[in-house]
Scaffold this motif. Structure first.
Motif, PDB file in Angstrom:
ATOM      1  N   LYS A 111      21.112  28.605  27.778  1.00 60.27           N
ATOM      2  CA  LYS A 111      20.682  29.767  26.996  1.00 60.27           C
ATOM      3  C   LYS A 111      21.643  30.126  25.865  1.00 60.27           C
ATOM      4  O   LYS A 111      21.313  30.986  25.045  1.00 60.27           O
ATOM      5  CB  LYS A 111      20.529  30.990  27.916  1.00 60.27           C
ATOM      6  CG  LYS A 111      19.440  30.851  28.968  1.00 60.27           C
ATOM      7  CD  LYS A 111      19.438  32.059  29.896  1.00 60.27           C
ATOM      8  CE  LYS A 111      18.418  31.924  31.009  1.00 60.27           C
ATOM      9  NZ  LYS A 111      18.476  33.068  31.966  1.00 60.27           N
ATOM     10  N   SER A 112      22.833  29.524  25.845  1.00 63.64           N
ATOM     11  CA  SER A 112      23.843  29.963  24.881  1.00 63.64           C
ATOM     12  C   SER A 112      24.570  28.771  24.253  1.00 63.64           C
ATOM     13  O   SER A 112      25.122  27.942  24.979  1.00 63.64           O
ATOM     14  CB  SER A 112      24.862  30.882  25.573  1.00 63.64           C
ATOM     15  OG  SER A 112      25.994  31.086  24.766  1.00 63.64           O
ATOM     16  N   TYR A 163      27.929  37.501  29.828  1.00 65.83           N
ATOM     17  CA  TYR A 163      28.066  37.022  28.452  1.00 65.83           C
ATOM     18  C   TYR A 163      26.700  36.948  27.764  1.00 65.83           C
ATOM     19  O   TYR A 163      26.534  37.404  26.624  1.00 65.83           O
ATOM     20  CB  TYR A 163      28.736  35.650  28.425  1.00 65.83           C
ATOM     21  CG  TYR A 163      28.904  35.100  27.026  1.00 65.83           C
ATOM     22  CD1 TYR A 163      30.008  35.427  26.257  1.00 65.83           C
ATOM     23  CD2 TYR A 163      27.922  34.280  26.470  1.00 65.83           C
ATOM     24  CE1 TYR A 163      30.148  34.958  24.963  1.00 65.83           C
ATOM     25  CE2 TYR A 163      28.048  33.801  25.182  1.00 65.83           C
ATOM     26  CZ  TYR A 163      29.160  34.139  24.434  1.00 65.83           C
ATOM     27  OH  TYR A 163      29.282  33.670  23.139  1.00 65.83           O
ATOM     28  N   ILE A 164      25.719  36.386  28.473  1.00 60.70           N
ATOM     29  CA  ILE A 164      24.377  36.275  27.897  1.00 60.70           C
ATOM     30  C   ILE A 164      23.779  37.654  27.659  1.00 60.70           C
ATOM     31  O   ILE A 164      23.156  37.916  26.624  1.00 60.70           O
ATOM     32  CB  ILE A 164      23.478  35.433  28.820  1.00 60.70           C
ATOM     33  CG1 ILE A 164      23.961  33.984  28.821  1.00 60.70           C
ATOM     34  CG2 ILE A 164      22.024  35.513  28.389  1.00 60.70           C
ATOM     35  CD1 ILE A 164      23.271  33.106  29.818  1.00 60.70           C
ATOM     36  N   LEU A 180      33.077  39.432  23.859  1.00 57.94           N
ATOM     37  CA  LEU A 180      32.444  38.114  23.921  1.00 57.94           C
ATOM     38  C   LEU A 180      33.476  36.994  23.788  1.00 57.94           C
ATOM     39  O   LEU A 180      33.434  35.998  24.519  1.00 57.94           O
ATOM     40  CB  LEU A 180      31.377  37.983  22.830  1.00 57.94           C
ATOM     41  CG  LEU A 180      30.102  38.811  23.030  1.00 57.94           C
ATOM     42  CD1 LEU A 180      29.206  38.715  21.800  1.00 57.94           C
ATOM     43  CD2 LEU A 180      29.349  38.344  24.267  1.00 57.94           C
ATOM     44  N   ALA A 181      34.402  37.179  22.848  1.00 60.43           N
ATOM     45  CA  ALA A 181      35.442  36.162  22.657  1.00 60.43           C
ATOM     46  C   ALA A 181      36.333  36.051  23.889  1.00 60.43           C
ATOM     47  O   ALA A 181      36.697  34.954  24.326  1.00 60.43           O
ATOM     48  CB  ALA A 181      36.277  36.504  21.416  1.00 60.43           C
ATOM     49  N   LYS A 182      36.689  37.207  24.460  1.00 51.35           N
ATOM     50  CA  LYS A 182      37.520  37.208  25.664  1.00 51.35           C
ATOM     51  C   LYS A 182      36.772  36.568  26.840  1.00 51.35           C
ATOM     52  O   LYS A 182      37.365  35.835  27.647  1.00 51.35           O
ATOM     53  CB  LYS A 182      37.918  38.642  26.016  1.00 51.35           C
ATOM     54  CG  LYS A 182      38.829  38.757  27.226  1.00 51.35           C
ATOM     55  CD  LYS A 182      40.152  38.050  27.008  1.00 51.35           C
ATOM     56  CE  LYS A 182      41.082  38.216  28.187  1.00 51.35           C
ATOM     57  NZ  LYS A 182      42.351  37.485  28.014  1.00 51.35           N
ATOM     58  N   SER A 183      35.484  36.817  26.898  1.00 52.03           N
ATOM     59  CA  SER A 183      34.683  36.231  27.975  1.00 52.03           C
ATOM     60  C   SER A 183      34.691  34.713  27.898  1.00 52.03           C
ATOM     61  O   SER A 183      34.821  34.022  28.921  1.00 52.03           O
ATOM     62  CB  SER A 183      33.236  36.748  27.903  1.00 52.03           C
ATOM     63  OG  SER A 183      33.185  38.139  28.083  1.00 52.03           O
ATOM     64  N   ILE A 184      34.564  34.168  26.704  1.00 52.13           N
ATOM     65  CA  ILE A 184      34.585  32.714  26.536  1.00 52.13           C
ATOM     66  C   ILE A 184      35.929  32.144  26.960  1.00 52.13           C
ATOM     67  O   ILE A 184      36.009  31.070  27.575  1.00 52.13           O
ATOM     68  CB  ILE A 184      34.268  32.339  25.065  1.00 52.13           C
ATOM     69  CG1 ILE A 184      32.795  32.583  24.772  1.00 52.13           C
ATOM     70  CG2 ILE A 184      34.617  30.885  24.790  1.00 52.13           C
ATOM     71  CD1 ILE A 184      31.840  31.711  25.560  1.00 52.13           C
ATOM     72  N   GLU A 185      37.001  32.869  26.657  1.00 46.03           N
ATOM     73  CA  GLU A 185      38.328  32.418  27.078  1.00 46.03           C
ATOM     74  C   GLU A 185      38.433  32.337  28.602  1.00 46.03           C
ATOM     75  O   GLU A 185      38.923  31.343  29.156  1.00 46.03           O
ATOM     76  CB  GLU A 185      39.400  33.375  26.546  1.00 46.03           C
ATOM     77  CG  GLU A 185      39.630  33.296  25.047  1.00 46.03           C
ATOM     78  CD  GLU A 185      40.719  34.270  24.600  1.00 46.03           C
ATOM     79  OE1 GLU A 185      41.443  34.788  25.485  1.00 46.03           O
ATOM     80  OE2 GLU A 185      40.850  34.501  23.382  1.00 46.03           O
TER      81      GLU A 185
END
Length: 242
Positions: A111-112, A163-164, A180-185
């Motif tokens: 989905k992302s 995140y989604i 969002l950026a922190k979540s990806i990290e």
């Protein structure tokens, strides 16, 4: 959908009218002295209602975490390891839950684009699937997979869910992009942690393989050196006879 509901409504009314007419007709026949069992009309109504309810009933939806049937091959595998029925049931329940989480994670990745990129670089879905298979192959070491099953995999699924959800917000502020950026990290770090989980779980297999290769190399080396030793012994024998 509304058209189907209206169709069923009209059909129900028509059938009930027919049933009522049958019952009334049966009563009239009784009044006229014509033999007619009074339960006939009631029976017709019950049959029609049973038909309606059977048609409208929907099949039950599968529940989450449902355990698939145990194949003969896997049953033989578990039995060979000395597992009892209750052990097998407990183990398969844990793995069914893990499989559901891995499938959920895979669906989230699709989905992302950002999650796809993390998965491409760190293989969080592929490694999770490999870890799942490794546990199934070696169920007696289920306890060694506790961090993966009960901490890291659930956290990864929850984080990708959030995140989604946040990435679909219509309006994104500076704080939103920061989260969002922190979540990806954190998702990336968890993906690396799962890689470490897998390496640690199969470490004994790697150690056994290394030991087998060392033994094989030693045997090959001894076999290669044996003809030279025989040639040297033959040469020494000739010198003794000279």
């Amino acid at each position: 959908m509304s058209h189907k509901k209206r169709s069923w409504g009209w059909l129900s009314i028509v059938l009930l009218i027919l049933a009522g007419s049958t019952l009334i007709a049966g009563t009239g026949r009784m009044c006229a002295g014509i033999p007619h069992h009074p339960m006939f009309g009631i029976g017709v109504i019950m049959l029609i209602m049973a038909f309606l309810f059977r048609k409208k009933r929907r099949p039950p939806e599968p529940t989450s975490g449902q355990i698939p049937p145990l194949s003969n091959r896997m049953q033989a595998h578990y039995r060979k390891l000395g597992m009892q029925d209750e052990d097998i049931t407990f183990f398969r329940a844990q793995m069914a839950e893990a499989r559901e989480k891995i499938d959920h994670l895979q669906a989230n990745v699709e989905k992302s684009p950002k999650l796809k990129a993390v998965d491409l670089n760190y293989g969080m879905v592929r490694v999770s699937q490999a870890m799942f298979q490794a546990i199934v192959d070696d169920p007696m070491h289920l306890a060694n997979a506790g961090d993966f099953l009960y901490r890291h995999l659930p956290s990864l699924v929850n984080l990708t869910d959030k995140y989604i959800e946040i990435s679909h917000h219509e309006v994104k502020t500076k704080d939103t992009w920061t989260v969002l950026a922190k979540s990806i990290e954190v998702i990336t770090q968890l993906s690396q942690t799962i890689q470490a989980d897998y390496t640690a779980f199969v470490h004994s297999d790697l150690t056994d393989m290394d030991a087998e290769m060392t033994t094989a190399e030693r045997a090959i080396h001894e076999k290669d050196s044996q003809p030279q030793d025989n040639d040297q012994a033959a040469a020494d024998g000739k010198d003794d006879h000279a």
